[in-house]
Write a protein that holds these residues in place. Structure first.
Motif, PDB file in Angstrom:
ATOM      1  N   VAL A 239      17.646   7.367  -9.545  1.00 33.32           N
ATOM      2  CA  VAL A 239      16.388   6.683  -9.483  1.00 33.32           C
ATOM      3  C   VAL A 239      15.992   6.368  -8.179  1.00 33.32           C
ATOM      4  O   VAL A 239      16.732   5.648  -7.361  1.00 33.32           O
ATOM      5  CB  VAL A 239      16.640   4.929  -9.960  1.00 33.32           C
ATOM      6  N   PRO A 240      14.859   7.255  -7.798  1.00 36.36           N
ATOM      7  CA  PRO A 240      14.499   7.150  -6.209  1.00 36.36           C
ATOM      8  C   PRO A 240      13.807   5.721  -5.912  1.00 36.36           C
ATOM      9  O   PRO A 240      13.652   4.851  -6.815  1.00 36.36           O
ATOM     10  CB  PRO A 240      13.702   8.133  -5.988  1.00 36.36           C
ATOM     11  N   GLU A 241      13.848   5.154  -4.583  1.00 32.73           N
ATOM     12  CA  GLU A 241      13.113   4.205  -4.291  1.00 32.73           C
ATOM     13  C   GLU A 241      11.641   4.286  -3.598  1.00 32.73           C
ATOM     14  O   GLU A 241      11.507   5.376  -3.472  1.00 32.73           O
ATOM     15  CB  GLU A 241      14.120   3.115  -3.447  1.00 32.73           C
ATOM     16  N   MET A 242      11.130   3.122  -3.371  1.00 31.26           N
ATOM     17  CA  MET A 242       9.690   3.447  -2.724  1.00 31.26           C
ATOM     18  C   MET A 242       9.492   2.220  -1.739  1.00 31.26           C
ATOM     19  O   MET A 242       9.687   1.327  -1.954  1.00 31.26           O
ATOM     20  CB  MET A 242       8.645   3.475  -4.072  1.00 31.26           C
ATOM     21  N   VAL A 243       8.592   2.971  -0.837  1.00 31.63           N
ATOM     22  CA  VAL A 243       8.171   1.826   0.208  1.00 31.63           C
ATOM     23  C   VAL A 243       6.487   1.692  -0.514  1.00 31.63           C
ATOM     24  O   VAL A 243       5.852   2.671  -0.219  1.00 31.63           O
ATOM     25  CB  VAL A 243       8.139   2.358   1.481  1.00 31.63           C
ATOM     26  N   VAL A 244       6.213   0.414  -0.614  1.00 34.91           N
ATOM     27  CA  VAL A 244       4.918   0.207  -1.100  1.00 34.91           C
ATOM     28  C   VAL A 244       4.538  -0.851  -0.026  1.00 34.91           C
ATOM     29  O   VAL A 244       5.119  -1.593   0.538  1.00 34.91           O
ATOM     30  CB  VAL A 244       4.767  -0.596  -2.496  1.00 34.91           C
ATOM     31  N   MET A 245       2.958  -0.718   0.017  1.00 37.39           N
ATOM     32  CA  MET A 245       2.274  -1.677   0.976  1.00 37.39           C
ATOM     33  C   MET A 245       1.315  -2.443   0.324  1.00 37.39           C
ATOM     34  O   MET A 245       0.725  -1.938  -1.044  1.00 37.39           O
ATOM     35  CB  MET A 245       1.484  -0.907   2.004  1.00 37.39           C
ATOM     36  N   SER A 246       1.065  -3.679   0.857  1.00 32.31           N
ATOM     37  CA  SER A 246       0.199  -4.741   0.352  1.00 32.31           C
ATOM     38  C   SER A 246      -1.378  -3.921   0.346  1.00 32.31           C
ATOM     39  O   SER A 246      -1.795  -3.601   1.449  1.00 32.31           O
ATOM     40  CB  SER A 246       0.130  -6.009   0.995  1.00 32.31           C
ATOM     41  N   GLN A 247      -2.081  -3.850  -0.696  1.00 36.53           N
ATOM     42  CA  GLN A 247      -3.229  -3.242  -0.798  1.00 36.53           C
ATOM     43  C   GLN A 247      -4.106  -4.093   0.198  1.00 36.53           C
ATOM     44  O   GLN A 247      -4.983  -3.687   0.873  1.00 36.53           O
ATOM     45  CB  GLN A 247      -3.844  -3.101  -2.299  1.00 36.53           C
ATOM     46  N   LYS A 248      -4.197  -5.441   0.184  1.00 32.47           N
ATOM     47  CA  LYS A 248      -5.108  -6.256   0.889  1.00 32.47           C
ATOM     48  C   LYS A 248      -4.698  -6.075   2.302  1.00 32.47           C
ATOM     49  O   LYS A 248      -5.967  -6.233   3.223  1.00 32.47           O
ATOM     50  CB  LYS A 248      -4.528  -7.804   0.563  1.00 32.47           C
ATOM     51  N   ILE A 249      -3.668  -5.743   2.823  1.00 35.21           N
ATOM     52  CA  ILE A 249      -3.247  -5.666   4.148  1.00 35.21           C
ATOM     53  C   ILE A 249      -3.683  -4.205   4.828  1.00 35.21           C
ATOM     54  O   ILE A 249      -4.408  -4.010   5.762  1.00 35.21           O
ATOM     55  CB  ILE A 249      -1.796  -5.854   4.579  1.00 35.21           C
ATOM     56  N   PHE A 250      -3.491  -3.262   3.813  1.00 37.36           N
ATOM     57  CA  PHE A 250      -3.774  -1.841   3.961  1.00 37.36           C
ATOM     58  C   PHE A 250      -5.363  -1.578   4.354  1.00 37.36           C
ATOM     59  O   PHE A 250      -5.620  -1.232   5.236  1.00 37.36           O
ATOM     60  CB  PHE A 250      -3.287  -1.127   3.069  1.00 37.36           C
ATOM     61  N   ASP A 251      -6.031  -2.279   3.361  1.00 36.78           N
ATOM     62  CA  ASP A 251      -7.475  -2.275   3.404  1.00 36.78           C
ATOM     63  C   ASP A 251      -7.965  -2.864   4.705  1.00 36.78           C
ATOM     64  O   ASP A 251      -9.296  -2.552   5.140  1.00 36.78           O
ATOM     65  CB  ASP A 251      -8.073  -2.902   2.080  1.00 36.78           C
ATOM     66  N   SER A 252      -7.173  -3.865   5.438  1.00 38.68           N
ATOM     67  CA  SER A 252      -7.742  -4.633   6.441  1.00 38.68           C
ATOM     68  C   SER A 252      -7.526  -3.609   7.630  1.00 38.68           C
ATOM     69  O   SER A 252      -8.171  -4.067   8.734  1.00 38.68           O
ATOM     70  CB  SER A 252      -7.061  -5.869   6.730  1.00 38.68           C
ATOM     71  N   LEU A 253      -7.028  -2.491   7.600  1.00 38.51           N
ATOM     72  CA  LEU A 253      -6.708  -1.899   8.797  1.00 38.51           C
ATOM     73  C   LEU A 253      -7.843  -0.792   8.815  1.00 38.51           C
ATOM     74  O   LEU A 253      -8.520  -0.399   8.131  1.00 38.51           O
ATOM     75  CB  LEU A 253      -5.257  -1.006   8.654  1.00 38.51           C
ATOM     76  N   ALA A 259      -4.318   5.957   8.422  1.00 35.83           N
ATOM     77  CA  ALA A 259      -3.813   7.341   8.727  1.00 35.83           C
ATOM     78  C   ALA A 259      -2.372   7.379   9.356  1.00 35.83           C
ATOM     79  O   ALA A 259      -1.279   7.930   9.039  1.00 35.83           O
ATOM     80  CB  ALA A 259      -4.437   8.393   9.224  1.00 35.83           C
ATOM     81  N   ASP A 260      -2.164   6.313  10.228  1.00 32.81           N
ATOM     82  CA  ASP A 260      -0.779   6.467  10.900  1.00 32.81           C
ATOM     83  C   ASP A 260       0.284   5.621  10.080  1.00 32.81           C
ATOM     84  O   ASP A 260       1.298   6.120  10.212  1.00 32.81           O
ATOM     85  CB  ASP A 260      -1.168   5.473  12.372  1.00 32.81           C
ATOM     86  N   VAL A 261      -0.283   4.804   9.333  1.00 35.76           N
ATOM     87  CA  VAL A 261       1.004   4.212   8.535  1.00 35.76           C
ATOM     88  C   VAL A 261       1.439   5.330   7.274  1.00 35.76           C
ATOM     89  O   VAL A 261       2.668   5.318   7.367  1.00 35.76           O
ATOM     90  CB  VAL A 261       0.183   2.825   7.576  1.00 35.76           C
ATOM     91  N   LYS A 262       0.546   5.964   6.799  1.00 38.94           N
ATOM     92  CA  LYS A 262       0.759   7.002   5.936  1.00 38.94           C
ATOM     93  C   LYS A 262       1.849   8.271   6.646  1.00 38.94           C
ATOM     94  O   LYS A 262       2.724   8.445   6.052  1.00 38.94           O
ATOM     95  CB  LYS A 262      -0.381   7.609   5.330  1.00 38.94           C
ATOM     96  N   LYS A 263       1.245   8.483   7.801  1.00 42.66           N
ATOM     97  CA  LYS A 263       1.891   9.561   8.283  1.00 42.66           C
ATOM     98  C   LYS A 263       3.543   9.270   8.719  1.00 42.66           C
ATOM     99  O   LYS A 263       4.317   9.784   8.521  1.00 42.66           O
ATOM    100  CB  LYS A 263       1.292  10.106   9.751  1.00 42.66           C
ATOM    101  N   PHE A 264       3.685   7.825   9.340  1.00 40.64           N
ATOM    102  CA  PHE A 264       4.876   7.793   9.590  1.00 40.64           C
ATOM    103  C   PHE A 264       5.848   7.337   8.514  1.00 40.64           C
ATOM    104  O   PHE A 264       7.076   7.361   8.633  1.00 40.64           O
ATOM    105  CB  PHE A 264       4.765   6.526  10.755  1.00 40.64           C
ATOM    106  N   ALA A 265       5.175   6.642   7.446  1.00 39.14           N
ATOM    107  CA  ALA A 265       5.887   6.612   6.094  1.00 39.14           C
ATOM    108  C   ALA A 265       6.434   7.828   5.792  1.00 39.14           C
ATOM    109  O   ALA A 265       7.680   8.014   4.928  1.00 39.14           O
ATOM    110  CB  ALA A 265       5.069   5.791   5.060  1.00 39.14           C
ATOM    111  N   ARG A 266       5.740   8.875   5.553  1.00 39.22           N
ATOM    112  CA  ARG A 266       6.316   9.996   5.290  1.00 39.22           C
ATOM    113  C   ARG A 266       7.477  10.552   6.032  1.00 39.22           C
ATOM    114  O   ARG A 266       8.376  11.337   5.582  1.00 39.22           O
ATOM    115  CB  ARG A 266       5.136  11.218   5.266  1.00 39.22           C
ATOM    116  N   GLU A 267       7.381  10.281   7.303  1.00 40.62           N
ATOM    117  CA  GLU A 267       8.212  10.687   8.298  1.00 40.62           C
ATOM    118  C   GLU A 267       9.710   9.841   8.004  1.00 40.62           C
ATOM    119  O   GLU A 267      10.615  10.517   7.937  1.00 40.62           O
ATOM    120  CB  GLU A 267       7.864  10.640   9.795  1.00 40.62           C
TER     121      GLU A 267
END
Length: 331
Positions: A239-253, A259-267
């Motif tokens: 069972v893999p795991e996941m990093v999820v982010m609060s939609q409320k906070i993501f939308d505030s950026l 784009a930076d959050v997504k890029k560094f999360a992939r790394e």
């Protein structure tokens, strides 16, 4: 009020002020992250490294503050806090996330992956991205950012080695709070008990449960091996795991920050994998050195384990038939 409800209530109250999942200082934003595992654990380190990259890329405007070791509660609590904006990031098992976003339960089926290498090929490809997107599009207040490797899950207990399916009969085994896992344990002859990860160690100590199931690093570095001295390698779940982010906070950026959050999360997804392989090796070495009895289920006996969970596949598998076919066709 239970601890879980108290934590969630506090999060809701904080979120109603101004993004409780972050701390403002002038124009700087400190994003809170939660993990049930201790400092130094691969998932913790990977998210911390993500935060350092984010801080550098945004000239200090964004940074991540990690709360490891269940400081903010278990995985269920972390999901709930992210949903209301009480924290920014939650690293959680897809086992715990499946009841929130049903599409993810396809990877919670026992023996759906051939091995961990197969699982990695799946989550790194288009199927992995589709499932991350399913979280984001679910309307549950979460953004799916990255996958984390958690190896294969195996049974461990306080009483005896589990060599065959018959050895599981009647054992009270803790599983993640997902109906699929309860049904899986029951189909194998055990008594599946859904329980938060934060309760496992004390429950093993006191005999509330006879055993549990998890990967070697969780078993060893969260000290379960000190009270449950029998570890059986059967790989019933990958069972893999996941990093999820609060939609409320993501939308505030800003768009650039998103784009930076997504890029560094992939790394972080790829970096954590290297850390994981080293950590898993150390865990097994430590378990052996401490006198843990490690049992490798034979291929013949493993076939009996796989056959036993057929009712679970019959119950949950049909609606994921197309995705299962794609997963099994991934090389």
């Amino acid at each position: 009020m239970t601890t879980r409800r108290a934590i969630l209530a506090a999060g809701v109250l904080a979120a109603s002020t101004m993004f409780a999942g972050s701390t403002f200082a002038a124009d700087k934003l400190v994003l809170k992250a939660s993990d049930v595992h201790p400092t130094g654990y691969p998932t913790v380190e990977a998210v911390e490294n993500m935060g350092k990259k984010l801080e550098k890329a945004t000239n200090g405007r964004l940074s991540v503050q990690m709360f490891p070791s269940m400081q903010l509660g278990g995985e269920k609590e972390a999901i709930e806090q992210a949903q209301v904006g009480a924290i920014a990031f939650a690293r959680v098992s897809v086992g715990a996330l499946g009841p929130v976003v049903d599409a993810l339960n396809v990877v919670n089926l026992p023996y759906v992956f051939k091995n961990t290498e197969h699982m990695r090929h799946v989550i790194d490809g288009p199927i992995g991205q589709e499932l991350l997107d399913a979280v984001t599009k679910s309307g549950k207040g979460l953004v799916g950012l990255a996958w984390m490797d958690a190896g294969a899950r195996n049974f461990y207990d306080t009483k005896k080695p589990i060599k065959t399916l018959a050895d599981l009969k009647g054992l009270k085994v803790r599983v993640i709070g997902n109906p699929i896992f309860v049904d899986m344990a029951n189909a194998m002859g055990a008594n599946g008990i859904a329980m938060g990860y934060d309760q496992v160690f004390s429950s093993l100590q006191t005999g509330v449960i006879d055993g549990a199931e998890n990967n070697p690093p969780s078993y060893v570095f969260d000290n379960h091996y000190t009270v449950a001295k029998f570890y059986t390698i059967d790989e019933h779940l990958i069972v893999p795991e996941m990093v999820v982010m609060s939609q409320k906070i993501f939308d505030s950026l800003s768009k650039e920050e998103q784009a930076d959050v997504k890029k560094f999360a992939r790394e972080a997804q790829l970096e954590e994998r290297k850390l994981w392989d080293e950590y898993e090796k150390k865990a097994m070495e430590k378990a052996k050195a401490s006198g843990v009895t490690i049992t490798q289920v034979s291929d013949a006996d493993k076939k009996a384990f796989q056959d036993a969970v057929k009712p679970v596949w019959d119950k949950y598998g049909p609606k994921y038939a197309d995705m299962i076919k794609r997963i099994q066709g991934t090389n």
